[in-house]
Design a protein around this motif. Structure first.
Motif, PDB file in Angstrom:
ATOM      1  N   GLN A  86      10.146 -12.192  -6.008  1.00 62.10           N
ATOM      2  CA  GLN A  86      11.054 -11.087  -6.061  1.00 62.10           C
ATOM      3  C   GLN A  86      12.195 -10.976  -5.598  1.00 62.10           C
ATOM      4  N   GLU A  87      12.971  -9.724  -5.959  1.00 58.17           N
ATOM      5  CA  GLU A  87      14.455  -8.891  -6.553  1.00 58.17           C
ATOM      6  C   GLU A  87      14.914  -7.827  -6.001  1.00 58.17           C
ATOM      7  N   VAL A  88      15.774  -8.909  -5.315  1.00 59.87           N
ATOM      8  CA  VAL A  88      17.160  -7.408  -4.393  1.00 59.87           C
ATOM      9  C   VAL A  88      17.403  -5.900  -5.799  1.00 59.87           C
ATOM     10  N   ALA A  89      17.223  -5.318  -5.371  1.00 57.98           N
ATOM     11  CA  ALA A  89      17.193  -3.523  -6.311  1.00 57.98           C
ATOM     12  C   ALA A  89      18.703  -4.087  -6.189  1.00 57.98           C
ATOM     13  N   GLU A  90      18.748  -3.043  -7.025  1.00 63.76           N
ATOM     14  CA  GLU A  90      20.201  -2.558  -7.809  1.00 63.76           C
ATOM     15  C   GLU A  90      20.708  -0.958  -7.502  1.00 63.76           C
ATOM     16  N   ASN A  91      19.615  -0.566  -6.990  1.00 64.41           N
ATOM     17  CA  ASN A  91      19.317   1.133  -6.787  1.00 64.41           C
ATOM     18  C   ASN A  91      18.888   0.953  -4.811  1.00 64.41           C
ATOM     19  N   ASN A  92      19.316   1.825  -4.564  1.00 66.80           N
ATOM     20  CA  ASN A  92      18.575   2.284  -3.343  1.00 66.80           C
ATOM     21  C   ASN A  92      17.117   3.385  -3.196  1.00 66.80           C
ATOM     22  N   CYS A  93      17.306   3.639  -4.453  1.00 60.39           N
ATOM     23  CA  CYS A  93      16.164   4.947  -4.450  1.00 60.39           C
ATOM     24  C   CYS A  93      14.847   4.788  -5.369  1.00 60.39           C
ATOM     25  N   VAL A  94      13.894   5.376  -4.861  1.00 63.39           N
ATOM     26  CA  VAL A  94      12.179   5.322  -5.556  1.00 63.39           C
ATOM     27  C   VAL A  94      12.276   5.957  -6.375  1.00 63.39           C
ATOM     28  N   TYR A  95      11.090   6.119  -7.033  1.00 62.31           N
ATOM     29  CA  TYR A  95      10.472   6.971  -8.236  1.00 62.31           C
ATOM     30  C   TYR A  95       9.229   6.914  -8.027  1.00 62.31           C
ATOM     31  N   ARG A  96       8.808   8.193  -7.773  1.00 65.84           N
ATOM     32  CA  ARG A  96       7.610   8.277  -7.523  1.00 65.84           C
ATOM     33  C   ARG A  96       6.767   9.405  -8.957  1.00 65.84           C
ATOM     34  N   ASN A  97       5.911   8.679  -9.837  1.00 67.01           N
ATOM     35  CA  ASN A  97       5.730   9.458 -10.573  1.00 67.01           C
ATOM     36  C   ASN A  97       3.887  10.083 -10.321  1.00 67.01           C
ATOM     37  N   GLU A  98       3.835  10.846 -10.586  1.00 69.35           N
ATOM     38  CA  GLU A  98       2.731  11.954 -10.225  1.00 69.35           C
ATOM     39  C   GLU A  98       2.422  12.404 -11.632  1.00 69.35           C
ATOM     40  N   ILE A  99       0.990  12.092 -12.024  1.00 70.77           N
ATOM     41  CA  ILE A  99       0.721  13.112 -13.060  1.00 70.77           C
ATOM     42  C   ILE A  99      -0.672  13.520 -12.481  1.00 70.77           C
ATOM     43  N   HIS A 100      -1.017  14.725 -13.430  1.00 66.51           N
ATOM     44  CA  HIS A 100      -1.230  16.114 -13.139  1.00 66.51           C
ATOM     45  C   HIS A 100      -1.982  16.278 -14.661  1.00 66.51           C
ATOM     46  N   HIS A 101      -3.595  16.009 -14.899  1.00 58.69           N
ATOM     47  CA  HIS A 101      -4.026  16.996 -15.439  1.00 58.69           C
ATOM     48  C   HIS A 101      -4.603  17.512 -15.535  1.00 58.69           C
ATOM     49  N   SER A 102      -4.473  18.910 -17.185  1.00 67.48           N
ATOM     50  CA  SER A 102      -4.857  20.208 -17.400  1.00 67.48           C
ATOM     51  C   SER A 102      -6.343  19.702 -17.616  1.00 67.48           C
TER      52      SER A 102
END
Length: 104
Positions: free
Chosen positions: A25-41
């Motif tokens: 584990q490592e300390v995060a440099e930025n406190n933002c966490v991004y979530r990527n959701e993929i929706h299929h047509s």
């Protein structure tokens, strides 16, 4: 699986990125966490089924005939059908201009 997932160190109140397979584990440099959701047509899902016919790892049979185009070869696989219990045998026509799918 070489991705580090966000997790919280509640004692130190910091954001960490950690591996789910080992203790790294490592300390995060930025406190933002991004979530990527993929929706299929619907069109994308149809393309995936047509690609199934070209998959060299799936078994093929010449003992069935496509009801849509009359082609004499299809790939087949087993999967669970929506709302049904047990496995269902699915066929996909190998004619690249057809891609018709049916189940047995």
């Amino acid at each position: 699986n070489n991705i580090l997932y966000p997790k919280e160190d509640k004692d130190q109140k910091i954001l960490l990125y950690g591996c789910r397979n080992c203790d790294h584990q490592e300390v995060a440099e930025n406190n933002c966490v991004y979530r990527n959701e993929i929706h299929h047509s619907v069109g994308e899902r149809t393309q995936v089924l047509q690609d199934v016919a070209a998959d060299p790892t799936l078994p093929r049979t010449k003992s069935v005939r496509c009801a849509n185009c009359g082609h004499g070869e299809a790939v087949f696989f087993q999967a669970t059908a929506r709302g049904e219990e047990g496995m269902t045998l699915f066929f996909v026509c190998c004619n690249p201009n057809c891609g018709h799918r049916w189940r047995d």
